[in-house]
Design an enzyme around this catalytic site. Structure first.
Site, PDB file in Angstrom:
ATOM      1  N   ASP A   6      33.621  31.524  45.082  1.00 24.77           N
ATOM      2  CA  ASP A   6      32.596  31.945  44.117  1.00 24.77           C
ATOM      3  C   ASP A   6      31.481  32.769  44.746  1.00 24.77           C
ATOM      4  OD1 ASP A   6      34.016  30.509  42.189  1.00 24.77           O
ATOM      5  OD2 ASP A   6      32.921  28.669  42.657  1.00 24.77           O
ATOM      6  N   LYS A  61      33.327  37.778  44.568  1.00 29.34           N
ATOM      7  CA  LYS A  61      34.417  38.700  44.924  1.00 29.34           C
ATOM      8  C   LYS A  61      34.763  39.641  43.773  1.00 29.34           C
ATOM      9  CE  LYS A  61      36.855  34.973  45.871  1.00 29.34           C
ATOM     10  NZ  LYS A  61      35.837  33.909  45.929  1.00 29.34           N
ATOM     11  N   GLY A 117      38.258  32.025  39.526  1.00 25.42           N
ATOM     12  CA  GLY A 117      37.509  32.515  38.373  1.00 25.42           C
ATOM     13  C   GLY A 117      36.617  33.622  38.897  1.00 25.42           C
ATOM     14  N   HIS A 118      36.967  34.854  38.615  1.00 22.40           N
ATOM     15  CA  HIS A 118      36.231  36.006  39.137  1.00 22.40           C
ATOM     16  C   HIS A 118      35.487  36.673  37.994  1.00 22.40           C
ATOM     17  CE1 HIS A 118      39.207  36.275  42.774  1.00 22.40           C
ATOM     18  NE2 HIS A 118      38.554  35.139  42.704  1.00 22.40           N
ATOM     19  N   GLN A 171      39.432  32.198  46.199  1.00 26.12           N
ATOM     20  CA  GLN A 171      38.827  31.072  46.929  1.00 26.12           C
ATOM     21  C   GLN A 171      37.987  31.636  48.087  1.00 26.12           C
ATOM     22  OE1 GLN A 171      42.517  30.603  46.047  1.00 26.12           O
ATOM     23  NE2 GLN A 171      41.378  30.141  44.200  1.00 26.12           N
TER      24      GLN A 171
HETATM   25  P1  GDP Z   1      34.130  34.932  42.651  1.00 30.31           P
HETATM   26  O1  GDP Z   1      34.990  33.778  42.333  1.00 30.31           O
HETATM   27  O2  GDP Z   1      33.925  35.106  44.123  1.00 30.31           O
HETATM   28  O3  GDP Z   1      34.557  36.213  41.996  1.00 30.31           O
HETATM   29  O4  GDP Z   1      32.677  34.586  42.070  1.00 30.31           O
HETATM   30  P2  GDP Z   1      32.369  33.910  40.622  1.00 30.31           P
HETATM   31  O5  GDP Z   1      32.530  34.935  39.575  1.00 30.31           O
HETATM   32  O6  GDP Z   1      33.089  32.635  40.462  1.00 30.31           O
HETATM   33  O7  GDP Z   1      30.854  33.506  40.821  1.00 30.31           O
HETATM   34  C1  GDP Z   1      29.857  34.428  41.085  1.00 30.31           C
HETATM   35  C2  GDP Z   1      28.792  34.329  39.969  1.00 30.31           C
HETATM   36  O8  GDP Z   1      27.621  34.999  40.358  1.00 30.31           O
HETATM   37  C3  GDP Z   1      29.220  35.005  38.683  1.00 30.31           C
HETATM   38  O9  GDP Z   1      28.646  34.292  37.613  1.00 30.31           O
HETATM   39  C4  GDP Z   1      28.632  36.394  38.811  1.00 30.31           C
HETATM   40  O10 GDP Z   1      28.388  37.003  37.546  1.00 30.31           O
HETATM   41  C5  GDP Z   1      27.338  36.093  39.500  1.00 30.31           C
HETATM   42  N1  GDP Z   1      26.840  37.138  40.400  1.00 30.31           N
HETATM   43  C6  GDP Z   1      27.533  37.986  41.200  1.00 30.31           C
HETATM   44  N2  GDP Z   1      26.693  38.706  41.967  1.00 30.31           N
HETATM   45  C7  GDP Z   1      25.442  38.309  41.670  1.00 30.31           C
HETATM   46  C8  GDP Z   1      24.136  38.657  42.152  1.00 30.31           C
HETATM   47  O11 GDP Z   1      23.962  39.468  43.042  1.00 30.31           O
HETATM   48  N3  GDP Z   1      23.083  37.997  41.567  1.00 30.31           N
HETATM   49  C9  GDP Z   1      23.221  37.076  40.600  1.00 30.31           C
HETATM   50  N4  GDP Z   1      22.145  36.490  40.127  1.00 30.31           N
HETATM   51  N5  GDP Z   1      24.427  36.720  40.124  1.00 30.31           N
HETATM   52  C10 GDP Z   1      25.525  37.313  40.667  1.00 30.31           C
HETATM   53  P1  IMO Z   2      37.369  31.595  43.376  1.00 27.90           P
HETATM   54  O1  IMO Z   2      38.493  32.560  43.635  1.00 27.90           O
HETATM   55  C1  IMO Z   2      35.566  27.702  44.187  1.00 27.90           C
HETATM   56  C2  IMO Z   2      38.335  24.413  45.052  1.00 27.90           C
HETATM   57  C3  IMO Z   2      38.407  23.274  44.055  1.00 27.90           C
HETATM   58  C4  IMO Z   2      38.755  22.136  44.982  1.00 27.90           C
HETATM   59  C5  IMO Z   2      39.685  22.770  46.001  1.00 27.90           C
HETATM   60  C6  IMO Z   2      41.169  22.603  45.688  1.00 27.90           C
HETATM   61  O2  IMO Z   2      36.778  31.679  42.026  1.00 27.90           O
HETATM   62  O3  IMO Z   2      36.366  31.662  44.490  1.00 27.90           O
HETATM   63  P2  IMO Z   2      42.811  23.629  43.867  1.00 27.90           P
HETATM   64  O4  IMO Z   2      42.749  23.618  42.391  1.00 27.90           O
HETATM   65  O5  IMO Z   2      42.838  24.992  44.491  1.00 27.90           O
HETATM   66  O6  IMO Z   2      43.900  22.755  44.405  1.00 27.90           O
HETATM   67  O7  IMO Z   2      41.435  22.927  44.336  1.00 27.90           O
HETATM   68  O8  IMO Z   2      39.380  24.172  45.982  1.00 27.90           O
HETATM   69  N1  IMO Z   2      38.566  25.753  44.485  1.00 27.90           N
HETATM   70  C7  IMO Z   2      37.604  26.662  44.293  1.00 27.90           C
HETATM   71  N2  IMO Z   2      36.266  26.581  44.468  1.00 27.90           N
HETATM   72  N3  IMO Z   2      36.125  28.860  43.793  1.00 27.90           N
HETATM   73  C8  IMO Z   2      37.470  28.974  43.665  1.00 27.90           C
HETATM   74  O9  IMO Z   2      38.080  30.153  43.407  1.00 27.90           O
HETATM   75  C9  IMO Z   2      38.262  27.823  43.852  1.00 27.90           C
HETATM   76  N4  IMO Z   2      39.595  27.574  43.772  1.00 27.90           N
HETATM   77  C10 IMO Z   2      39.751  26.315  44.167  1.00 27.90           C
HETATM   78  O10 IMO Z   2      37.185  23.085  43.410  1.00 27.90           O
HETATM   79  O11 IMO Z   2      37.602  21.720  45.683  1.00 27.90           O
HETATM   80 MG    MG Z   3      34.958  32.029  41.205  1.00 24.94          MG
END
Ligand code: GDP
Ligand code: IMO
Ligand code: MG
Length: 425
Positions: free
Chosen positions: A13, A16, A40-41, A226
Site C-alpha cells: 500500500d 504503487k 488493491g491499487h 504487496q
Molecule cells: P498500492 O497498493 O501500493 O497501490 O497503494 P494503495 O492504493 O493500497 O494505497 C495508497 C493510498 O494512498 C491510496 O488510497 C491512494 O489514493 C493514496 N495516495 C497515494 N499517493 C498519495 C499521496 O501522495 N498523498 C496522499 N495523501 N494519498 C496518497
Molecule cells: P498491495 O498490492 C497490504 C497482507 C495481508 C496479510 C498478508 C498475507 O495493495 O500493496 P495474503 O492474502 O496475501 O495471503 O495475506 O499480506 N497483504 C497486503 N497488505 N497490501 C497488499 O497489497 C497486500 N496483499 C497482502 O494483509 O498480512
Molecule cells: Mg494496496
C-alpha cells in the site's frame, strides 16, 4: 531494451498503483508479475477514484499493452467483476489486456482453504486478505495447480475444475471445515461462468509477448504488488504473502532474463503502515498513530481493515533497497505529515540491548526498540506544491536526510492521491 520494475519497499500500500499510472505514458507495456486480488491499487484522476486488484495500473492511459503475467494468481470471479466495472467506465479492456496462459487460477475452494488455514492457526493467524492466495500458490509449488491454459478448452474445463475441487473438499473435511454445499454451488456457478467470460480475452504465452516487445525495442514497466517486507523469502516470515514480491519476482513472474532489468523504482511512504498481523517495529499505538491513520485515510483498499501506522523504518528500507537493487526512490504521502512539529525516523533497532542496523531473522513481538532520530517538520501544506522549487526548507532537509541514509536518490515525490500531485526532481 531494458525492463523497469516498480515495487513496494514496505508492507504494501505504498502507492504503487498511482505511480504506475503516472509513469505509463513513458512505456509501451505494463505488466503484473505476482500476487493476485489481495492487491488493491488505487488511482485517482479527473475527480474519480479506481481500485485495481488484478489488472495492471496502466489500463487508463492510452495505447499500452497491459499484461497479467504467469506469476500472478487469478480469481476468475473477481477478475470479471473488476473487468466489467472498467468496461462500464469506458475502458476497452479486451483491446489492451493480455493474460498469461500460465497464470494459476484461484478456485472457490482455495478461498475456503484460506479461511480454514487461518482458523487453524488461531491466535497465530496471518490476517490474510481471505482471497485464497496462500492455498493457490501452495498448489502451484506442490504441482497441483490449475492454470488458465488448462481451462481454455470448454470441453475439458469443468472436469479439470471438479477434480481439483474434490481434492480441496477432502482437505477441507480433514481440517474440520467441510464446505457448505449450497454456498459452494453458488460460488462454483459464478466461477464457471467467469471462466467462460475469461475466454473472451487475449490469452497468450506471455513470456513470448514480453520478450518480443523487448526485441522490438519497446519499453516495459513491471508493476509489483504487496511489498518487499511481505516477500515470502525476505519478508517478516511467516507474516508475509505467498509470492516473491521482490525484483527477482519480475523475472520468474514474466519470463524476463535478469540482465534485462533496467531501472528499479522503490516506492515508500514518508511513514510506514502494515495491514494484518506480524512484526512492525516502528508501530505507534498512541494518538500519533491514530492521527497518521486519519490523515492518511489508512484503511485497506481490499478489506477495509484499519492499517497499522508508524514512523518510517530505515532499517527495513535499507534491507529492501539491497534485496531489490533499487536505483531510484519514490516517496509517497509526504503531505500526511504536514502538520507535525517533529517527524521521527528509525535508523537502527535495539534488540536485547544490542544495536543493529541489519533487518533481523525474526522479530518477537515487543523485542525491538527502535532507535529514532528526530527531524523538524515542515508545517506547510504540501498538497498544492507543484515543483521542487516550492519545497519548504525543512522538507528539503528531510529528503536529503533520507537520500543520505538510504544511499539512493529520491526522484519522485507524491503530495496527494491525484495523478497531478506528483513531483519529479
Ligand atoms: P498500492 O497498493 O501500493 O497501490 O497503494 P494503495 O492504493 O493500497 O494505497 C495508497 C493510498 O494512498 C491510496 O488510497 C491512494 O489514493 C493514496 N495516495 C497515494 N499517493 C498519495 C499521496 O501522495 N498523498 C496522499 N495523501 N494519498 C496518497
Ligand atoms: P498491495 O498490492 C497490504 C497482507 C495481508 C496479510 C498478508 C498475507 O495493495 O500493496 P495474503 O492474502 O496475501 O495471503 O495475506 O499480506 N497483504 C497486503 N497488505 N497490501 C497488499 O497489497 C497486500 N496483499 C497482502 O494483509 O498480512
Ligand atoms: Mg494496496
Amino acid at each position: 531494451m531494458k525492463v523497469d520494475v516498480l515495487l513496494g519497499l514496505q508492507w504494501g500500500d505504498e502507492g504503487k498503483g498511482k505511480v504506475v499510472d503516472v509513469l505509463t505514458p513513458r512505456y509501451d507495456a505494463v505488466a503484473r508479475f505476482q500476487g493476485g486480488p489481495n492487491a488493491g491499487h488505487t488511482l485517482e484522476f479527473d475527480g474519480k477514484k479506481y481500485v485495481l486488484r488484478s489488472i495492471p495500473s496502466g489500463i487508463f492511459q492510452s495505447g499500452q499493452t497491459n499484461l497479467i503475467g504467469n506469476g500472478v494468481v487469478l480469481d476468475p470471479v473477481l477478475f470479471r467483476e473488476e473487468a466489467e466495472a472498467l468496461e462500464a467506465s469506458g475502458v476497452n479492456l479486451k483491446k489492451v489486456l493480455k493474460l498469461s496462459r500460465k497464470a494459476h487460477l484461484i478456485l472457490p475452494t482455495h478461498r475456503l482453504l484460506d479461511a480454514a488455514g487461518e482458523k487453524a492457526k488461531g491466535d497465530a493467524k496471518i490476517g490474510t486478505t481471505g482471497k485464497g492466495i496462500g492455498p493457490t500458490y501452495t498448489d502451484k509449488i506442490s504441482r497441483n495447480g490449475l492454470r488458465l491454459g488448462d481451462v481454455e478448452n470448454p470441453a475439458t474445463a469443468k472436469g479439470k475444475y471438479e477434480s481439483h475441487r474434490d481434492a480441496h473438499l477432502r482437505r477441507l473435511a480433514d481440517m474440520g471445515c467441510p464446505a457448505d454445499s449450497e454456498t459452494l454451488a453458488r460460488m462454483e456457478t459464478a466461477w464457471l461462468d467467469a471462466i467462460e467470460y475469461l475466454r473472451g480475452f487475449d490469452i497468450v504465452d506471455s513470456e513470448f509477448v514480453v520478450n518480443k516487445l523487448l526485441s522490438e525495442g519497446k519499453k516495459v514497466l513491471c508493476e509489483g504488488a504487496q511489498g518487499t517486507m511481505l516477500d515470502v523469502d525476505f519478508g517478516s516470515y511467516p507474516f508475509v504473502t505467498s509470492s516473491n514480491t521482490v525484483c527477482a519476482g519480475a523475472c520468474t513472474g514474466l519470463g524476463i532474463a535478469p540482465n534485462r532489468i533496467g531501472e528499479v523504482f522503490g516506492i515508500f511512504k514518508a511513514y510506514c503502515t502494515r495491514v494484518g498481523a506480524g512484526p512492525f517495529p516502528t508501530e505507534l499505538f498512541d494518538e500519533t498513530g491514530k492521527t497518521i491513520r486519519d490523515l492518511g485515510h489508512e484503511y485497506g483498499a481490499v478489506t477495509g481493515r484499519e492499517r497499522r501506522c508508524g514512523w518510517i523504518d530505515l532499517v527495513a528500507l535499507r534491507y529492501a533497497i539491497m534485496i531489490n537493487g533499487v536505483t531510484q526512490l519514490i516517496m509517497m504521502k509526504s503531505d500526511v505529515l504536514d502538520g507535525f512539529d517533529t517527524i521521527r525516523a528509525c535508523v537502527a533497532y535495539k534488540i536485547n540491548g544490542k544495536e543493529t542496523r541489519d533487518f533481523p531473522f525474526s522479530i518477537e513481538t515487543g523485542s525491538v526498540e527502535p532507535v529514532y532520530v528526530d527531524i523538524p517538520g515542515w508545517k506547510t501544506p504540501m498538497t498544492a506544491v507543484t515543483s521542487e522549487a516550492q519545497f519548504p526548507a525543512a522538507f528539503k532537509a528531510y529528503i536529503e536526510f533520507l537520500e543520505k541514509a538510504l544511499a539512493t536518490p529520491i526522484t519522485i515525490v507524491s503530495v496527494g492521491p491525484d495523478r497531478t500531485q506528483t513531483i519529479e526532481r
